[in-house]
Design a protein around this motif. Structure first.
Motif, PDB file in Angstrom:
ATOM      1  N   THR A   1       0.926  -1.111   0.053  1.00 54.27           N
ATOM      2  CA  THR A   1       0.083   0.073   0.216  1.00 54.27           C
ATOM      3  C   THR A   1       1.114   1.310   0.080  1.00 54.27           C
ATOM      4  OG1 THR A   1      -1.725  -1.046   1.372  1.00 54.27           O
ATOM      5  CG2 THR A   1      -1.934   1.389   1.139  1.00 54.27           C
ATOM      6  N   PHE A   2       0.694   2.179  -1.156  1.00 51.92           N
ATOM      7  CA  PHE A   2       1.415   3.393  -1.158  1.00 51.92           C
ATOM      8  C   PHE A   2       0.584   4.481  -1.137  1.00 51.92           C
ATOM      9  CE2 PHE A   2       4.154   0.143  -3.381  1.00 51.92           C
ATOM     10  CZ  PHE A   2       5.307   0.426  -2.752  1.00 51.92           C
ATOM     11  N   GLN A   3       1.249   5.463  -0.591  1.00 56.35           N
ATOM     12  CA  GLN A   3       0.471   7.040  -0.653  1.00 56.35           C
ATOM     13  C   GLN A   3       0.324   7.408  -1.995  1.00 56.35           C
ATOM     14  OE1 GLN A   3       1.309   9.870   2.490  1.00 56.35           O
ATOM     15  NE2 GLN A   3       1.452  11.430   0.887  1.00 56.35           N
TER      16      GLN A   3
ATOM     17  N   ARG B   1      -6.603   1.679  -7.178  1.00 55.59           N
ATOM     18  CA  ARG B   1      -6.103   3.206  -6.716  1.00 55.59           C
ATOM     19  C   ARG B   1      -7.365   3.785  -6.079  1.00 55.59           C
ATOM     20  NH1 ARG B   1      -2.581   7.203  -8.338  1.00 55.59           N
ATOM     21  NH2 ARG B   1      -3.263   9.446  -8.326  1.00 55.59           N
ATOM     22  N   GLY B   2      -7.432   4.110  -4.941  1.00 56.79           N
ATOM     23  CA  GLY B   2      -8.348   5.138  -4.054  1.00 56.79           C
ATOM     24  C   GLY B   2      -8.012   6.393  -4.110  1.00 56.79           C
ATOM     25  N   ILE B   3      -8.486   7.372  -3.378  1.00 59.62           N
ATOM     26  CA  ILE B   3      -8.465   8.726  -3.429  1.00 59.62           C
ATOM     27  C   ILE B   3      -6.944   9.065  -2.742  1.00 59.62           C
ATOM     28  CG2 ILE B   3      -9.320  11.095  -2.657  1.00 59.62           C
ATOM     29  CD1 ILE B   3     -12.125   9.599  -2.674  1.00 59.62           C
ATOM     30  N   TYR B   4      -6.615   8.488  -1.890  1.00 63.51           N
ATOM     31  CA  TYR B   4      -5.440   8.560  -1.180  1.00 63.51           C
ATOM     32  C   TYR B   4      -4.351   7.703  -1.140  1.00 63.51           C
ATOM     33  CZ  TYR B   4      -8.799  11.860   1.083  1.00 63.51           C
ATOM     34  OH  TYR B   4      -9.901  12.824   1.241  1.00 63.51           O
ATOM     35  N   GLU B   5      -4.972   6.461  -1.314  1.00 60.67           N
ATOM     36  CA  GLU B   5      -3.730   5.374  -1.453  1.00 60.67           C
ATOM     37  C   GLU B   5      -4.064   4.236  -2.449  1.00 60.67           C
ATOM     38  OE1 GLU B   5      -4.299   3.926   2.641  1.00 60.67           O
ATOM     39  OE2 GLU B   5      -5.314   2.505   1.883  1.00 60.67           O
TER      40      GLU B   5
END
Length: 216
Positions: free
Chosen positions: A92-94, A120-124
């Motif tokens: 998991t990456f920012q 891909r999410g909004i923050y990570e």
């Protein structure tokens, strides 16, 4: 003003297993009414008789996905191939402006036979790869902010019927089975006609069996 029927519906919505048992007529209305008497009395701030709760339970209109259970059963019986991939690791990456470029570099060097998943999410963002590709990811993403990682994972992928997006309650049935079996999911990856769950290696056989039993 809140009614007994509204309170009953509120309780059942928050307890889907109870709701389904009620719909399938495998639960005693009288016993359930007694169980709900105190919570519903508290919600209404006044004493409520079990008879009134029982009447509300009998009149309760279940959601569409429960009323269409026969259609759901047909879909579950037509699930496609189930594929298992083991020895995976999840990173998991920012999110950053350079993250997508790092993905491109990993894909350029990735073994075509290895497993690769990306969400891909909004923050990570998450990357799931075969353990053999671990060093490539660490090398290309060394300047990115890693939030966490987890190894010893397995992926179970299910091919879904083409019209699965029009079937209400399909994912509910899958997640319900995992919950009943006490299987915790590490991550879920979904495409239009494919559904993948990540579980720890020691749970893979139990999770595979749970999926197979969906169409039993």
């Amino acid at each position: 003003m809140k009614t007994i029927a509204a309170c009953v519906e509120e309780v059942l919505i928050t307890q889907p297993f109870l709701e389904e048992a009620l719909f399938r007529n495998i639960i005693n209305f009288s016993a359930l009414a007694e169980e709900l008497q105190q919570p519903i009395s508290d919600m209404l701030r006044k004493p409520v008789k079990t008879g009134a709760i029982m009447m509300a339970l009998r009149r309760y209109n279940p959601p569409t996905h429960l009323r269409s259970s026969n259609k759901l059963k047909r879909v579950l019986k037509n699930l496609g191939d189930i594929t298992v991939k083991s020895n995976l690791i999840d990173f998991t990456f920012q999110n950053s402006k350079t993250l997508i470029n790092k993905h491109a570099k990993v894909l350029d060097t990735l073994d075509p036979e290895s497993f690769y998943g990306f969400s891909r999410g909004i923050y990570e963002s998450n990357i799931v790869v075969s353990k053999s590709e671990q060093q490539k990811v660490l090398s290309h993403f060394k300047n990115e902010t890693m939030i966490g990682s987890q190894d010893d994972l397995s992926a179970i992928s299910i091919r879904l019927p083409k019209d699965n997006s029009k079937i209400s309650g399909l994912y509910y049935q899958i997640f319900k089975r995992f919950a009943w079996e006490g299987i915790s999911l590490y991550e879920v990856i979904s495409t239009t006609n494919e559904f993948t769950v990540l579980v720890e290696n020691h749970l893979v056989e139990k999770a595979f069996s749970a999926i197979k039993n969906l169409n039993a």
